[in-house]
Scaffold this active site. Structure first.
Site, short mmCIF file in Angstrom:
data_model
loop_
_atom_site.label_atom_id
_atom_site.label_comp_id
_atom_site.label_asym_id
_atom_site.label_seq_id
_atom_site.Cartn_x
_atom_site.Cartn_y
_atom_site.Cartn_z
N GLY A 71 0.81 -1.22 0.00
CA GLY A 71 0.00 0.00 0.00
C GLY A 71 0.84 1.27 0.00
N THR A 72 1.91 1.27 0.78
CA THR A 72 2.76 2.46 0.88
C THR A 72 3.36 2.81 -0.48
OG1 THR A 72 3.27 1.90 3.16
CG2 THR A 72 4.78 3.42 2.06
N ASN A 150 -8.37 3.76 8.05
CA ASN A 150 -7.74 2.68 8.83
C ASN A 150 -7.91 2.83 10.33
OD1 ASN A 150 -5.86 4.82 7.78
ND2 ASN A 150 -4.57 4.01 9.41
N GLN A 178 -7.74 -0.56 3.12
CA GLN A 178 -8.61 -1.17 4.12
C GLN A 178 -9.93 -1.66 3.52
OE1 GLN A 178 -8.13 -1.84 7.40
NE2 GLN A 178 -6.12 -0.90 7.55
N SER A 198 -3.46 -3.50 -0.88
CA SER A 198 -2.38 -4.23 -0.23
C SER A 198 -2.88 -5.60 0.19
CB SER A 198 -1.89 -3.44 1.00
OG SER A 198 -0.88 -4.16 1.65
N ALA A 199 -2.02 -6.62 0.08
CA ALA A 199 -2.47 -7.99 0.35
C ALA A 199 -2.56 -8.31 1.84
CB ALA A 199 -1.52 -8.99 -0.33
N HIS A 200 -1.64 -7.75 2.65
CA HIS A 200 -1.56 -8.25 4.03
C HIS A 200 -2.70 -7.78 4.93
CE1 HIS A 200 0.18 -4.87 6.50
NE2 HIS A 200 0.56 -4.44 5.33
N THR A 236 11.91 -7.38 -10.61
CA THR A 236 11.40 -8.73 -10.80
C THR A 236 10.15 -8.94 -9.96
OG1 THR A 236 13.64 -9.51 -11.19
CG2 THR A 236 12.01 -11.19 -10.59
N CYS A 321 1.03 2.72 13.08
CA CYS A 321 2.18 3.51 12.65
C CYS A 321 2.43 4.69 13.58
CB CYS A 321 1.96 4.03 11.24
SG CYS A 321 1.11 2.82 10.22
#
Ligand code: PLP
Length: 380
Positions: A71-72, A150, A178, A198-200, A236, A321
């Protein structure tokens, strides 16, 4: 001791299905997707299939999805990439309740001479649409407003914001890290040009994300290197990460959402009913299905968090954060709460693995903790 993880806004457990889908791309099909030999081409195929899965969820074309490290990076690429492609435009519009990835990027640009308009929000965290419309100028390069917040969970009207931007011919970016898979985002109905994911945060692995870039959007890459990702993001490809991200999207379902929402409403109702001097932050209805952010008057959120941790319950104060500092969160502050109340807010964020037993254990443990902390509180 029971372990109850209610900090899914910070990160989530990788789903078993996701880990299983990823594994072969570490140990068997580990080729480089840019290689033209067979293992390389098998990896390429996995990347492109994953791209299609993610594109389909947004009703987008696969060529509009760019994989990033999360995401960042997606937020940085969106904002810096648009400014790079439009060097004459020196003005940005964003909100006061952005994630640090957008907030700090805009602050840095402001220091470097860009004009930044920081949109105010109402007491629920919704941006002021009139202010948005009035702020757009001839040299406005882009508008960046977070979709699902978030910290407080408020879900912004990105269709309305996008329509204003489209009418004024300004690029619109939204951080949907989110909200992605929790809220429906159809890019044929919502005129957003750039969408960060973002995946996590959705049971995928850390270190992989994506940026949706609507076809024709004026944006340039910000890193130099190979010709990967339609020349937008060299490097990659993180093949196992990409496969895991797509699997996380594939297994996310409306059924989970309904169940999580019921549990969210249960924790909100029980805390507000059973613990005095508590208040829900964010919008009562327009909120993420897994977010409950509650202010406990007259106590420090940090103390509540640490006491809950001793009972095996993980929550957060503000955003992960910013919780290192004891400053009240910029998001809570933007809502206009009195400063003594802006310290005692706790974020409970649920996931597909949260149970009703988890919620009840949390509330039962919370009650004596709050009672005891209030007894020793210096605020009266
Ligand atoms: C977590 C989060 C990010 C950052 O994503 P990473 O993949 O951790 O870099 C950005 N925006 C929001 C709203 C988030 O919740």
């Amino acid at each position: 001791m029971r372990e109850v993880y209610l900090d899914n806004g910070a990160t989530t457990r990788v789903a078993d299905e996701v880990l299983k889908a990823m594994k072969p791309y570490y140990t068997d099909d580990y080729g480089n997707p840019s290689s033209t030999h067979t293992p390389g081409q098998r990896a390429r195929e996995a990347v492109e299939k994953s791209r299609e899965t993610i594109a389909r969820r947004l009703n987008a074309g696969p060529e509009e999805i760019i994989f990033t490290s999360g995401g960042t990076e997606s937020d940085n690429l969106a904002i810096r990439g648009v400014l790079k492609a439009n060097p004459d435009k020196r003005h940005i519009i964003t909100s006061r309740i952005e994630h640090p990835a957008v907030l700090k990027t805009c602050r840095e640009l402001e220091k470097n001479g860009y004009g930044v308009t920081w949109l105010d929000v109402d007491k629920y965290g919704l941006v002021d649409m009139d202010q948005l419309e009035a702020s757009i100028k001839d040299d406005t390069a882009l508008v960046s407003v977070i979709h699902g917040n978030n910290e407080i969970g408020t879900v912004q009207d990105i269709k309305g914001i996008g329509e204003i931007c489209k009418e004024k011919n300004v690029i619109f970016h939204t951080d949907a890290v989110q909200s992605f898979t929790k809220e429906e985002i159809d890019v044929r109905k919502i005129p957003a040009d750039l969408i960060s994911m973002s995946a996590h945060k959705i049971h995928g692995p850390k270190g992989i994300g994506a940026l949706y870039i609507r076809k024709g959007t004026g944006i340039k890459p910000v890193s130099s290197g190979g010709e990967h990702e339609f020349r937008m993001r060299p490097g990659t490809e993180n093949v196992p990460g990409i496969v895991g991200f797509a699997e996380a999207v594939r297994i996310s379902s409306g059924i989970d959402k309904e169940r999580i929402m019921m549990l969210r409403d249960r924790i909100i109702r029980r805390v507000l009913d059973e613990i005095p001097d508590t208040r829900l932050n964010g919008h009562p209805k327009k909120r993420l299905c897994n977010n409950a952010n509650i202010t406990f008057s007259r106590i420090e959120g940090e103390s509540i968090m640490l006491h809950l941790d001793l009972k095996g319950i993980q929550v957060s104060t503000g955003s992960a954060c910013s919780s290192q500092s004891l400053e009240p969160s910029h998001v809570i502050t933007a809502l206009g709460l009195p400063p003594e109340d802006s310290h005692g807010s706790i974020r409970f964020t649920l996931s597909r693995y949260t149970t009703e037993g988890d919620i009840d254990y949390c509330v039962d443990e919370l009650k004596p903790i709050i009672e005891n902390l209030r007894k020793i509180s210096p605020f009266k």
